[in-house]
Design a protein around this motif. Structure first.
Motif, PDB file in Angstrom:
ATOM      1  N   ILE A   1       0.841  -1.202   0.000  1.00 40.17           N
ATOM      2  CA  ILE A   1       0.000   0.000   0.000  1.00 40.17           C
ATOM      3  C   ILE A   1       0.874   1.249   0.000  1.00 40.17           C
ATOM      4  N   ASN A   2       1.925   1.226   0.807  1.00 40.54           N
ATOM      5  CA  ASN A   2       2.791   2.401   0.968  1.00 40.54           C
ATOM      6  C   ASN A   2       3.973   2.322   0.015  1.00 40.54           C
ATOM      7  N   LEU A   3       3.843   2.994  -1.115  1.00 40.47           N
ATOM      8  CA  LEU A   3       4.904   3.068  -2.099  1.00 40.47           C
ATOM      9  C   LEU A   3       5.346   4.516  -2.231  1.00 40.47           C
ATOM     10  N   PRO A   4       6.592   4.765  -2.547  1.00 45.56           N
ATOM     11  CA  PRO A   4       7.036   6.152  -2.719  1.00 45.56           C
ATOM     12  C   PRO A   4       6.434   6.772  -3.979  1.00 45.56           C
ATOM     13  N   GLY A   5       5.828   7.919  -3.820  1.00 40.26           N
ATOM     14  CA  GLY A   5       5.301   8.658  -4.962  1.00 40.26           C
ATOM     15  C   GLY A   5       3.892   8.303  -5.375  1.00 40.26           C
ATOM     16  N   ILE A   6       3.492   7.065  -5.226  1.00 41.23           N
ATOM     17  CA  ILE A   6       2.153   6.612  -5.599  1.00 41.23           C
ATOM     18  C   ILE A   6       1.782   5.486  -4.641  1.00 41.23           C
ATOM     19  N   ASN A   7       0.545   5.463  -4.182  1.00 41.27           N
ATOM     20  CA  ASN A   7       0.198   4.400  -3.231  1.00 41.27           C
ATOM     21  C   ASN A   7      -0.282   3.144  -3.961  1.00 41.27           C
ATOM     22  N   GLY A   8      -0.403   2.070  -3.218  1.00 41.50           N
ATOM     23  CA  GLY A   8      -0.780   0.783  -3.794  1.00 41.50           C
ATOM     24  C   GLY A   8      -2.163   0.776  -4.413  1.00 41.50           C
TER      25      GLY A   8
END
Length: 80
Positions: free
Chosen positions: A6-13
């Protein structure tokens, strides 16, 4: 099968799942998160993911989810 956090850098999951499903609707997405509350799970499934699992889940649960999701897609594609 894509397993995404869910927590991705720049864009969420959730956004990533929507993008994957738009570009490749046949792809199976399974989300992982430390935040696996029901409302977040609902958002992931609404975005096109098969499910959202807690990162604390056992490896067997993730494996079972992948097999189940892939099997469901395979059966659906055989009907068309």
């Amino acid at each position: 099968v894509v397993v995404t956090d869910i927590n991705l850098p720049g864009i969420n999951g959730i956004q990533t799942t929507k993008l994957f499903k738009t570009l490749h609707p046949q792809i199976v997405v399974i989300g992982l998160s430390v935040h696996a509350e029901e409302h977040i799970k609902h958002e992931m499934v609404s975005a096109g993911a098969e499910t959202l699992l807690s990162k604390e889940c056992a490896a067997e649960e993730l494996t079972a989810a992948i097999i189940q999701a892939y099997g469901k897609r395979l059966r659906a594609s055989n009907r068309h």
